[in-house]
Scaffold this motif. Structure first.
Motif, short mmCIF file in Angstrom:
data_model
loop_
_atom_site.label_atom_id
_atom_site.label_comp_id
_atom_site.label_asym_id
_atom_site.label_seq_id
_atom_site.Cartn_x
_atom_site.Cartn_y
_atom_site.Cartn_z
N ALA A 189 5.40 -1.56 -4.69
CA ALA A 189 5.78 -2.13 -3.39
C ALA A 189 4.62 -2.04 -2.40
CB ALA A 189 7.01 -1.42 -2.85
N ARG A 190 3.94 -0.89 -2.40
CA ARG A 190 2.79 -0.75 -1.51
C ARG A 190 1.66 -1.71 -1.91
NH1 ARG A 190 -0.28 4.91 -1.41
NH2 ARG A 190 -0.75 4.17 -3.51
N HIS A 191 1.43 -1.82 -3.21
CA HIS A 191 0.37 -2.71 -3.70
C HIS A 191 0.66 -4.17 -3.34
CE1 HIS A 191 -2.81 -4.23 -6.30
NE2 HIS A 191 -1.93 -5.04 -6.87
N GLU A 192 1.93 -4.54 -3.35
CA GLU A 192 2.33 -5.92 -3.05
C GLU A 192 2.54 -6.16 -1.55
OE1 GLU A 192 2.70 -8.50 -5.08
OE2 GLU A 192 2.20 -7.45 -6.95
N ASP A 193 2.23 -5.15 -0.73
CA ASP A 193 2.40 -5.24 0.72
C ASP A 193 3.84 -5.52 1.12
OD1 ASP A 193 -0.29 -4.75 1.33
OD2 ASP A 193 -0.82 -6.85 1.01
N ILE A 194 4.78 -4.94 0.37
CA ILE A 194 6.19 -5.01 0.75
C ILE A 194 6.48 -3.78 1.59
CG2 ILE A 194 8.57 -5.03 -0.11
CD1 ILE A 194 7.53 -6.43 -2.62
#
Length: 509
Positions: A128-133
């Motif tokens: 989620a952090r990597h996908e900017d969610i």
């Protein structure tokens, strides 16, 4: 109307973003899930149907299609229940589809609508952090685990209705704030200390060197000599893992479902001790849907194999790749999965089948052929990859009954931490964390030794027919011995001590 809800599935130790697309259209009543779902995902239809009804909603009697995109990635597990239910509520216009945007959702549903914990939440939160969610909604019992990841909002849900009211704007979910100080607080350790061990000075010295350089070690001795006792106390002298190591270790245990709600981050180096009846899939990892084995669960820690020759030969030979590369690759027809497996191998064995070869108080009943057959269960290439071979003789009764001073684990650990700090500075900016992980180029750079030391080492190589790999491992151990003394150059004494820890090479030549 089509609703989209982001979620994730696991691939190895990482998460893959999955979009749950829900469409409700006119037609005969049906509920279909497409997109390579496994049986556990297909069964979510019944859990979702019951959860929505028992939460007080009328389940639509139309044709429902749920697509898990991308469709060419295999999906498994029960974590799709909650995002499918939220997608259905959005498609039913019970909640606005716009409110779901910016959220990644994962969780299992019980038939009454309660949200149950799932495995692998940490890698999903990292995705989620990597996908900017910005926000992730997870089962409340998984909240602390997900909150290890910084820079995302972690919300915990206990019931489907809580999630519904949150998206309606008239309710709140449990917010989990990251707390690094709490997460990195050392866990309670078992009451196992090196001061409990009387005698065995040479074995304790060898374990100290092994811990200081993350070297593999094998202990050979008769029953009752203290091999298992020594191995079980090894974690008490290992340096505390850095935050990045702790997170990486926790990811593996999260995927295996071994994280408890009361402790989110593993701050103690793992110690795994599988029984000798374990299969190769249990040790290395595998299965139809690959799972980490004991070698990966011991990542950044200790893998202890007691009664080493009793393991099936093909099982322990499978350790060759992880010992060399620090990871396990499991290949299937359509994909390959990598699991980290950088561990300290600690093995223990008897000198012969009866166990009493060389014991002054017990006569050995084994013939030469039996002893050779017993030792040949451990292949030469695997033995070559073990840095330290040490004999553990029987303990004298006077040493057992004595009350002399023995260094406690705390004192030994201080010396090891100082040696590891020297190595940390030496390998700054590299993926090398300890001397045992040095490449041949590193050995040439950092294991420079004088002429007398080289002469001694060359003589030993010729006399014992040591392989080039064993030659390099002797230099690595000598480098660690020097680090324990303060990072001086490698000299003849360091080489001599390192050569003392190749007893099985001497016995087999």
């Amino acid at each position: 109307m089509i609703a989209r809800v982001p979620t994730a599935t696991l691939y190895g130790i990482d998460g893959i973003k999955i979009d749950v697309e829900v469409d409700i259209a006119r037609g005969l009543p049906a509920f279909n899930i497409v997109g390579l779902p496994e049986a556990s995902v297909k069964e979510s239809k019944e859990r979702v149907r019951s959860a929505i009804r028992n939460a007080g909603f009328e389940f639509p009697g139309d044709r429902i299609t749920v697509n898990l995109a991308p469709a060419d990635v295999r999906k498994e597990g029960s974590s799709f229940d909650l995002p499918i239910a939220v997608g259905l509520l959005a498609a039913m216009k019970a909640i606005k589809t716009e409110s779901v945007q910016g959220h990644l959702i994962a969780g299992e549903l019980s038939l009454d609508g309660r949200v149950k914990p799932v495995r692998g939440i940490l890698p999903i939160a990292m995705l989620a952090r990597h996908e900017d969610i910005g926000t992730i909604i997870v089962p409340a019992e998984n909240g602390r685990e997900a909150a290890i990841v910084r820079d995302i909002n972690v919300l915990g849900a206990d019931h489907l209705l809580n999630v519904f009211h949150y998206f309606k704007g008239d309710g709140e979910l449990n917010a989990f704030e990251p707390n690094d100080d709490e997460a990195l607080e050392p866990q309670d350790t078992e009451d196992l200390d090196f001061s409990d061990i009387r005698g065995q000075a040479q074995a304790k010295r060898a374990l100290e060197i092994a811990a200081a350089g993350a070297h593999n070690i094998i202990m050979v001795g008769p029953p009752g000599s203290g091999k298992t006792m020594l191995a079980k106390r090894l974690p008490s002298i290992l340096p505390r893992p850095a935050y990045a190591e702790a997170v990486e270790t926790t990811k593996i245990h999260s995927i295996a479902g071994l994280i408890t709600p009361d402790r989110a981050l593993i701050t103690k180096r793992p110690f795994r001790a599988p029984h000798h009846s374990i299969s190769d899939a249990g040790l290395i990892g595998g299965g139809a849907h690959p799972r980490p084995g004991e070698a990966s669960l011991a990542h950044n820690g200790v893998l202890f194999l007691d009664e080493f020759p009793e393991f099936q030969r093909h099982v322990i030979d499978a350790l060759r790749q992880p010992i060399e590369d620090g990871n396990v690759t499991i290949s299937r027809v359509n994909h390959a999965v990598n699991f980290p497996a950088r561990f300290m191998l600690v093995a223990a064995m008897n000198p012969c089948p009866c166990g009493y070869l060389g014991d002054p108080k017990h006569a050995c009943s084994c013939g030469a052929a039996q002893i050779y057959k017993y030792r040949s269960r451990i292949s030469g290439p695997l033995l070559d990859r073990i840095d330290i071979h040490i004999e553990v003789p029987p303990v004298n009764i006077r040493e057992l009954a004595g009350d002399g001073y023995e260094d406690p684990s705390r004192v030994i650990k201080e010396r090891i931490v100082r040696a590891r700090e020297i190595q940390r500075k030496r390998f700054t900016g590299r993926k090398v964390h300890a001397n045992a992980q040095m490449s041949i180029r590193d050995i040439r750079t950092y294991c420079v030794h004088d002429t007398q030391a080289e002469k001694m080492l060359s003589t030993a190589v010729e006399k014992w027919a040591l392989s080039p790999r064993a030659y390099h491992r002797v230099l690595k151990v000598a480098r660690t011995i020097s680090d324990l003394e303060g990072d001086g150059p490698i000299n003849e004494a360091h080489i001599a001590e390192a050569l003392r820890y190749r007893v099985l090479d001497k016995k087999l030549t």
